[in-house]
Design a protein around this motif. Sequence first.
Motif, PDB file in Angstrom:
ATOM      1  N   ALA A   8       0.848  -1.204   0.000  1.00 30.78           N
ATOM      2  CA  ALA A   8       0.000   0.000   0.000  1.00 30.78           C
ATOM      3  C   ALA A   8       0.878   1.246   0.000  1.00 30.78           C
ATOM      4  O   ALA A   8       0.581   2.220  -0.708  1.00 30.78           O
ATOM      5  CB  ALA A   8      -0.943  -0.006   1.207  1.00 30.78           C
ATOM      6  N   LEU A  48       2.075   1.791  -3.484  1.00 34.65           N
ATOM      7  CA  LEU A  48       1.013   2.344  -4.319  1.00 34.65           C
ATOM      8  C   LEU A  48       0.751   3.820  -4.010  1.00 34.65           C
ATOM      9  O   LEU A  48       0.284   4.568  -4.875  1.00 34.65           O
ATOM     10  CB  LEU A  48      -0.276   1.535  -4.160  1.00 34.65           C
ATOM     11  CG  LEU A  48      -0.230   0.101  -4.694  1.00 34.65           C
ATOM     12  CD1 LEU A  48      -1.514  -0.647  -4.350  1.00 34.65           C
ATOM     13  CD2 LEU A  48       0.018   0.069  -6.195  1.00 34.65           C
ATOM     14  N   ASP A  49       1.066   4.233  -2.790  1.00 36.63           N
ATOM     15  CA  ASP A  49       0.928   5.639  -2.391  1.00 36.63           C
ATOM     16  C   ASP A  49       2.167   6.469  -2.761  1.00 36.63           C
ATOM     17  O   ASP A  49       2.289   7.616  -2.347  1.00 36.63           O
ATOM     18  CB  ASP A  49       0.689   5.745  -0.877  1.00 36.63           C
ATOM     19  CG  ASP A  49      -0.729   5.408  -0.474  1.00 36.63           C
ATOM     20  OD1 ASP A  49      -1.651   5.626  -1.275  1.00 36.63           O
ATOM     21  OD2 ASP A  49      -0.915   4.927   0.672  1.00 36.63           O
ATOM     22  N   SER A  80      -2.644   4.718   5.056  1.00 29.95           N
ATOM     23  CA  SER A  80      -3.067   4.677   3.659  1.00 29.95           C
ATOM     24  C   SER A  80      -4.589   4.800   3.657  1.00 29.95           C
ATOM     25  O   SER A  80      -5.190   5.089   4.692  1.00 29.95           O
ATOM     26  CB  SER A  80      -2.618   3.359   3.010  1.00 29.95           C
ATOM     27  OG  SER A  80      -2.854   3.384   1.614  1.00 29.95           O
ATOM     28  N   VAL A  82      -6.651   2.017  -1.425  1.00 28.62           N
ATOM     29  CA  VAL A  82      -5.286   1.611  -1.762  1.00 28.62           C
ATOM     30  C   VAL A  82      -4.961   0.257  -1.134  1.00 28.62           C
ATOM     31  O   VAL A  82      -4.334  -0.598  -1.770  1.00 28.62           O
ATOM     32  CB  VAL A  82      -4.266   2.695  -1.339  1.00 28.62           C
ATOM     33  CG1 VAL A  82      -2.833   2.194  -1.466  1.00 28.62           C
ATOM     34  CG2 VAL A  82      -4.472   3.948  -2.176  1.00 28.62           C
ATOM     35  N   LYS A  98      -6.390  -2.424  -3.257  1.00 31.08           N
ATOM     36  CA  LYS A  98      -5.552  -2.637  -4.443  1.00 31.08           C
ATOM     37  C   LYS A  98      -4.294  -3.420  -4.083  1.00 31.08           C
ATOM     38  O   LYS A  98      -3.834  -4.270  -4.837  1.00 31.08           O
ATOM     39  CB  LYS A  98      -5.169  -1.301  -5.075  1.00 31.08           C
ATOM     40  CG  LYS A  98      -6.311  -0.605  -5.766  1.00 31.08           C
ATOM     41  CD  LYS A  98      -5.878   0.743  -6.320  1.00 31.08           C
ATOM     42  CE  LYS A  98      -7.068   1.502  -6.894  1.00 31.08           C
ATOM     43  NZ  LYS A  98      -6.713   2.854  -7.318  1.00 31.08           N
ATOM     44  N   SER A  99      -3.760  -3.131  -2.912  1.00 30.31           N
ATOM     45  CA  SER A  99      -2.591  -3.850  -2.423  1.00 30.31           C
ATOM     46  C   SER A  99      -2.903  -5.334  -2.227  1.00 30.31           C
ATOM     47  O   SER A  99      -2.119  -6.200  -2.602  1.00 30.31           O
ATOM     48  CB  SER A  99      -2.115  -3.224  -1.107  1.00 30.31           C
ATOM     49  OG  SER A  99      -1.063  -3.959  -0.548  1.00 30.31           O
TER      50      SER A  99
END
Length: 177
Positions: A26, A29-30, A143, A147, A150-151
Amino acid sequence: MAEFKMLFAGFGGQGVLFSGKVAAYAGLLDDMEVTWLPSYGPEMRGGTANCGVCISKYPIGSPLVTVPNVLVVLNGPSFDKFIDTVSPGGQVFIDSSMVDRVCSRDDIALFSLPATKMSVEENLEGIANMIMLGKMLKETAFSSIEVVEKSLVKCVPARKQDLLQHNIRAIKLGMQQ
């Protein structure tokens, strides 16, 4: 918080390393700086396991998490081993189904929930780690739920895709606590 130094700890087989991996991914992704460092005993299931996760806006000097500001403990021995390492002002998340200790520290924020018991009651047995991750996500805001979902999609292996929705449900359950 500009930097999260997280430590996830418990027995092998409780999903400790997986929880850390989801949190770390996560962070990626951030677009944050991230490290994930697993550690486990010789027994894959039943032995000790922990992992350190650093998520930061700034370059990370070391992947070792010796003084966490976030601790997630899923069993008593991990509580005993790591509770005194948490930095003052840190946050500690305890699975009270598995940890019967009382913390005497008053310089940290404690969050306790019976995640293992909840996982059984909600037909999510075996994924108490995700309930704890959800509670930790709610309290730390490291997060967003979008997200983290998605992780999870990236971290859950193809052979276990049938568990993806259960993991998401467990995280959301933890966030409601």
